[in-house]
Motif scaffolding. Structure first.
Motif, PDB file in Angstrom:
ATOM      1  N   ILE A 222       9.174  47.658  67.028  1.00 47.48           N
ATOM      2  CA  ILE A 222       8.037  46.839  66.626  1.00 47.48           C
ATOM      3  C   ILE A 222       8.490  45.389  66.573  1.00 47.48           C
ATOM      4  N   ILE A 223       7.853  44.553  67.375  1.00 47.52           N
ATOM      5  CA  ILE A 223       8.216  43.134  67.450  1.00 47.52           C
ATOM      6  C   ILE A 223       7.034  42.311  66.976  1.00 47.52           C
ATOM      7  N   GLY A 224       7.282  41.440  66.002  1.00 49.70           N
ATOM      8  CA  GLY A 224       6.234  40.586  65.464  1.00 49.70           C
ATOM      9  C   GLY A 224       6.380  40.447  63.964  1.00 49.70           C
ATOM     10  N   THR A 225       5.398  39.820  63.361  1.00 49.90           N
ATOM     11  CA  THR A 225       5.390  39.660  61.910  1.00 49.90           C
ATOM     12  C   THR A 225       3.948  39.680  61.428  1.00 49.90           C
ATOM     13  N   GLY A 226       3.781  39.848  60.125  1.00 45.92           N
ATOM     14  CA  GLY A 226       2.438  39.868  59.571  1.00 45.92           C
ATOM     15  C   GLY A 226       2.419  40.496  58.189  1.00 45.92           C
ATOM     16  N   ASP A 227       1.262  40.409  57.531  1.00 43.66           N
ATOM     17  CA  ASP A 227       1.170  40.839  56.127  1.00 43.66           C
ATOM     18  C   ASP A 227       1.144  42.349  55.948  1.00 43.66           C
ATOM     19  N   TYR A 228       1.174  43.107  57.040  1.00 44.52           N
ATOM     20  CA  TYR A 228       1.162  44.570  56.953  1.00 44.52           C
ATOM     21  C   TYR A 228       2.565  45.153  57.139  1.00 44.52           C
ATOM     22  N   ARG A 229       3.533  44.293  57.309  1.00 42.49           N
ATOM     23  CA  ARG A 229       4.883  44.776  57.635  1.00 42.49           C
ATOM     24  C   ARG A 229       5.471  45.627  56.508  1.00 42.49           C
ATOM     25  N   GLN A 230       5.384  45.177  55.265  1.00 42.33           N
ATOM     26  CA  GLN A 230       5.987  45.920  54.162  1.00 42.33           C
ATOM     27  C   GLN A 230       5.354  47.304  54.012  1.00 42.33           C
ATOM     28  N   ALA A 231       4.040  47.385  54.165  1.00 45.07           N
ATOM     29  CA  ALA A 231       3.359  48.681  54.065  1.00 45.07           C
ATOM     30  C   ALA A 231       3.834  49.624  55.171  1.00 45.07           C
ATOM     31  N   LEU A 232       4.026  49.096  56.370  1.00 45.43           N
ATOM     32  CA  LEU A 232       4.506  49.931  57.474  1.00 45.43           C
ATOM     33  C   LEU A 232       5.942  50.378  57.252  1.00 45.43           C
ATOM     34  N   GLN A 233       6.776  49.477  56.741  1.00 49.44           N
ATOM     35  CA  GLN A 233       8.161  49.851  56.466  1.00 49.44           C
ATOM     36  C   GLN A 233       8.222  50.947  55.401  1.00 49.44           C
ATOM     37  N   ALA A 234       7.332  50.873  54.421  1.00 44.22           N
ATOM     38  CA  ALA A 234       7.280  51.921  53.402  1.00 44.22           C
ATOM     39  C   ALA A 234       6.843  53.247  54.018  1.00 44.22           C
ATOM     40  N   LEU A 235       5.900  53.192  54.960  1.00 46.90           N
ATOM     41  CA  LEU A 235       5.443  54.396  55.656  1.00 46.90           C
ATOM     42  C   LEU A 235       6.578  55.022  56.466  1.00 46.90           C
ATOM     43  N   VAL A 236       7.370  54.168  57.123  1.00 46.96           N
ATOM     44  CA  VAL A 236       8.504  54.647  57.911  1.00 46.96           C
ATOM     45  C   VAL A 236       9.539  55.313  57.006  1.00 46.96           C
ATOM     46  N   ARG A 237       9.819  54.691  55.862  1.00 48.24           N
ATOM     47  CA  ARG A 237      10.811  55.253  54.931  1.00 48.24           C
ATOM     48  C   ARG A 237      10.336  56.591  54.380  1.00 48.24           C
ATOM     49  N   SER A 238       9.074  56.669  53.995  1.00 51.47           N
ATOM     50  CA  SER A 238       8.563  57.907  53.399  1.00 51.47           C
ATOM     51  C   SER A 238       8.577  59.070  54.393  1.00 51.47           C
ATOM     52  N   ALA A 239       8.460  58.726  55.682  1.00 47.29           N
ATOM     53  CA  ALA A 239       8.474  59.772  56.715  1.00 47.29           C
ATOM     54  C   ALA A 239       9.891  60.081  57.197  1.00 47.29           C
ATOM     55  N   GLY A 240      10.861  59.294  56.765  1.00 42.13           N
ATOM     56  CA  GLY A 240      12.251  59.527  57.157  1.00 42.13           C
ATOM     57  C   GLY A 240      12.572  59.092  58.574  1.00 42.13           C
ATOM     58  N   PHE A 241      11.910  58.041  59.052  1.00 47.04           N
ATOM     59  CA  PHE A 241      12.100  57.599  60.442  1.00 47.04           C
ATOM     60  C   PHE A 241      12.898  56.298  60.556  1.00 47.04           C
ATOM     61  N   GLU A 242      13.659  55.948  59.512  1.00 48.27           N
ATOM     62  CA  GLU A 242      14.327  54.644  59.529  1.00 48.27           C
ATOM     63  C   GLU A 242      15.197  54.432  60.759  1.00 48.27           C
ATOM     64  N   GLU A 243      15.812  55.513  61.253  1.00 46.96           N
ATOM     65  CA  GLU A 243      16.712  55.370  62.399  1.00 46.96           C
ATOM     66  C   GLU A 243      15.970  55.449  63.733  1.00 46.96           C
ATOM     67  N   ARG A 244      14.685  55.761  63.687  1.00 42.43           N
ATOM     68  CA  ARG A 244      13.918  55.901  64.930  1.00 42.43           C
ATOM     69  C   ARG A 244      12.928  54.760  65.153  1.00 42.43           C
ATOM     70  N   VAL A 245      12.719  53.956  64.104  1.00 40.42           N
ATOM     71  CA  VAL A 245      11.772  52.834  64.181  1.00 40.42           C
ATOM     72  C   VAL A 245      12.502  51.550  63.797  1.00 40.42           C
ATOM     73  N   VAL A 246      12.467  50.570  64.696  1.00 39.39           N
ATOM     74  CA  VAL A 246      13.166  49.301  64.476  1.00 39.39           C
ATOM     75  C   VAL A 246      12.146  48.173  64.395  1.00 39.39           C
ATOM     76  N   PHE A 247      12.237  47.370  63.323  1.00 32.68           N
ATOM     77  CA  PHE A 247      11.435  46.153  63.203  1.00 32.68           C
ATOM     78  C   PHE A 247      12.315  45.002  63.687  1.00 32.68           C
ATOM     79  N   GLU A 248      11.984  44.497  64.847  1.00 31.72           N
ATOM     80  CA  GLU A 248      12.881  43.551  65.519  1.00 31.72           C
ATOM     81  C   GLU A 248      12.567  42.086  65.221  1.00 31.72           C
ATOM     82  N   GLY A 249      11.504  41.815  64.466  1.00 32.75           N
ATOM     83  CA  GLY A 249      11.165  40.432  64.146  1.00 32.75           C
ATOM     84  C   GLY A 249      10.375  39.755  65.258  1.00 32.75           C
ATOM     85  N   VAL A 250      10.422  38.430  65.253  1.00 34.63           N
ATOM     86  CA  VAL A 250       9.635  37.636  66.190  1.00 34.63           C
ATOM     87  C   VAL A 250      10.505  37.161  67.344  1.00 34.63           C
ATOM     88  N   ILE A 251       9.942  37.147  68.548  1.00 38.49           N
ATOM     89  CA  ILE A 251      10.624  36.540  69.688  1.00 38.49           C
ATOM     90  C   ILE A 251       9.695  35.499  70.306  1.00 38.49           C
TER      91      ILE A 251
END
Length: 375
Positions: A222-251
């Protein structure tokens, strides 16, 4: 020569590609009027003002924008005008009044409004009344996707005066550049854009959840930024996908095509997108896409050929499209070749002549109706 004035809300790198191509043409005398300079929130994600414009431009100052817009419309009423939107820029709406009342030649270039935004009944009535005034007097509409064509036809634009259009970029990458990109290990699905609820990333994560278990090398970037990022990161953690989903920031925008070229598939799962320029950028480097049917750029997607279109907010339908692509690995070369072919058809080099032909056809100086190069 076509004496053309384009009214645009703010500078952007992709519209700059179009303007440069038009100005370089022997057929167009171009001036661009911007409502404002580059917004701060765009600068924060890497956008930059063009330093090498080959066309005349004017930026309306906020304090005197109405006066400047009215004066420019009056003094240039003998030119052909293309106005971005109808209601969004009050100064442009004032200019449209002048152009409409003086019988000037003008067209609207617009995407459909977001149906998710609520407006008061008074505001809806006022918008509809002014839109009908404009529709009756405009020579045509450059409709940003079929979604805009449907909306503005209902507003009063005659279907014969509606010309399919979109947002486009110059093709800055060559086939050799794409082939030289180093692929990452495994299968990479990529999203690039604002991390906001409207973009539907929560839908994508839910659709991919069982696929992570089935395809061990599958990962999402996932590349980008925005006010929904923290909620999505929490969703990723709760599902146990931290190693399968990367938040790469802005380019920066000038690096997007190169980054896309390293991925296997772009997904744009938006609940609503007037267009979705990242689809163009993916096709330009031969990357297939999956996009919702509430994205304007779904006009470019040919199901099972260069990607898939799913029903917006339908998690199961999106999962079916993902599964169809992932399970047909022997077809990926064909998908990529078709994506690249579409990328060539939607480059500014192909689209700018079509833009000019649309305006000529509106004026009555071109015989047959021009056909969009991507259709």
């Amino acid at each position: 020569m076509l004496r053309l004035t384009v009214w645009m809300d703010a500078p952007s790198f992709y519209q700059d590609d179009l303007f440069k191509a038009l100005a370089a043409s022997d057929e167009v005398d171009l001036q661009v009027i911007f409502a404002r300079g580059l917004p701060i929130h765009r600068m924060q994600i890497g956008w930059k003002e063009s330093q090498q414009r080959n066309y005349r431009c004017l930026t309306l100052e906020a304090k005197y924008s109405f006066g400047k817009a009215l004066r420019a419309a009056w003094l240039q009423k003998d030119r052909v005008h293309v106005v971005n939107g109808i209601w969004a820029e009050p100064a442009f709406a004032a200019a449209l009044c002048v152009l409409g009342l003086t019988g000037a030649t003008f067209a609207i270039y617009a995407e459909a409004p977001d149906p998710g935004k609520t407006r008061s009944s008074i505001k809806r009535l006022a918008r509809h009344a002014f839109g009908a005034f404009v529709a009756k007097r405009a020579k045509g509409l450059l409709a940003v996707s079929r979604l805009a064509a449907v909306y503005f036809t209902k507003l009063g634009f005659h279907p014969e005066r509606v010309y399919p259009f979109g947002y486009f970029r110059a093709n800055h990458s060559s086939q050799n550049d794409v082939e030289c990109q180093a692929k990452k290990g495994g299968t990479e699905i990529i999203f690039i854009g604002q991390i906001i609820r409207r973009k539907g990333l929560d839908i994508l994560l839910k659709a991919m959840q069982p696929l992570f278990a089935k395809y061990q090398s599958l990962h999402l970037t996932i590349i980008g930024t925005g006010d929904y990022r923290q909620a999505l990161q929490a969703l990723v953690r709760s599902a146990g996908f931290e190693e399968r989903v990367v938040f790469e920031g802005v380019i920066p925008p000038d690096q997007i095509q190169a980054r896309l070229a390293t991925a296997d598939l772009l997904v744009l799962p938006s609940r609503w997108d007037g267009w979705g320029l990242v689809v163009n950028e993916a096709f330009s480097v031969g990357v297939p896409v999956i996009v919702s049917d509430r994205c304007g750029a779904s006009d470019l997607v040919q199901g099972g050929t260069n990607g898939y279109v799913f029903h917006a907010e339908d998690i199961d339908n999106l999962r079916e499209c993902l599964e169809s692509f992932l399970s047909r690995r022997t077809d990926w070369a064909r998908f990529k070749a078709n994506a690249r072919a579409m990328g060539n058809r939607i480059s500014i080099e192909a689209v700018a002549p079509y833009f000019v032909d649309c305006l000529k056809h509106m004026e009555g100086s071109l015989g047959p109706r021009p056909k969009p190069p991507w259709l």
